[in-house]
Design a protein around this motif. Structure first.
Motif: not given
Length: 218
Positions: A92-120
């Motif tokens: 249950e701790r894993l599911v709770d953590s994943w659900a929190h991460t998916l709903g975290d707008g800040r982490f979504r922005a971090i992930l987008a930058q991380l993936i975007g930086s892989s090009v340059t």
């Protein structure tokens, strides 16, 4: 002589660590990897540059540690190293953590930058993958392997593909359909549905290749 860093003097201040990592992530989201330089990170965190360098040798090292801390609420490696179940019931701790991460707008922005930086500037994602993603993936793979006893999962199941499917579904939800992640209850329900489908795939018996139809027997 020694390869280790000197440890004399006052112990590290965890509040300074938190302030530095928070500043690094804020600048990374706002300006990307190029704009998140040590000078600006130190300035925003309210510390001297030498304070940052005493803790991290480079901004890449700082950022990947900060990203990992922002990603999870629980020590997932410890859980995956001992778990004997993969799809429901997952700890249950894993599911709770994943659900929190998916709903975290800040982490979504971090992930987008991380993936975007892989090009340059692919070094950041490559370092994060080597230090965190691959070790965690090996633990998940090993957990799946342990469940092969009793033909669960199916002995020929492609475990890497199943892992990719679950991770891909979560990333799609976070990056492509972020509004759907705003409701924590709905996010948790979505995760459980994804895990149930993965479990169903792992339980499927071997499917023989269908032979071409010939004439019906007389």
């Amino acid at each position: 002589m020694t390869n280790g860093r000197r440890t004399r003097g006052r112990p590290r201040d965890p509040e300074a660590d938190d302030a530095i990592m928070r500043a690094a992530l804020e600048l990374f989201v706002e300006r990307g990897l190029e704009g998140a330089n040590i000078e600006q990170i130190a300035k925003r965190a309210g510390v001297a540059k030498v304070t940052v360098y005493r803790r991290w040798s480079s901004k890449e090292e700082l950022l990947i540690q900060a990203i990992e801390r922002a990603r999870t609420l629980v020590p997932e490696n410890d859980i995956w190293a001992t778990t004997d179940t993969v799809a429901p019931p997952v700890d249950e701790r894993l599911v709770d953590s994943w659900a929190h991460t998916l709903g975290d707008g800040r982490f979504r922005a971090i992930l987008a930058q991380l993936i975007g930086s892989s090009v340059t500037q692919p070094s950041l994602l490559a370092a994060y993958r080597e230090q965190y993603i691959q070790p965690r993936r090996r633990l998940i793979h090993a957990a799946l392997e342990r469940t092969r006893v009793g033909d669960r999962p199916a002995t020929d199941a492609d475990l890497d593909t199943v892992i990719d499917m679950v991770v891909g579904a979560a990333m799609y939800r976070m990056l492509i359909d972020p509004d759907a992640s705003a409701d924590p209850a709905a996010t948790r329900q979505y995760l459980e549905a994804v895990l149930q489908q993965a479990d169903r795939l792992l339980r499927l018996p071997d499917v023989p290749h269908q032979q071409e139809e010939g004439p019906a027997p007389a």
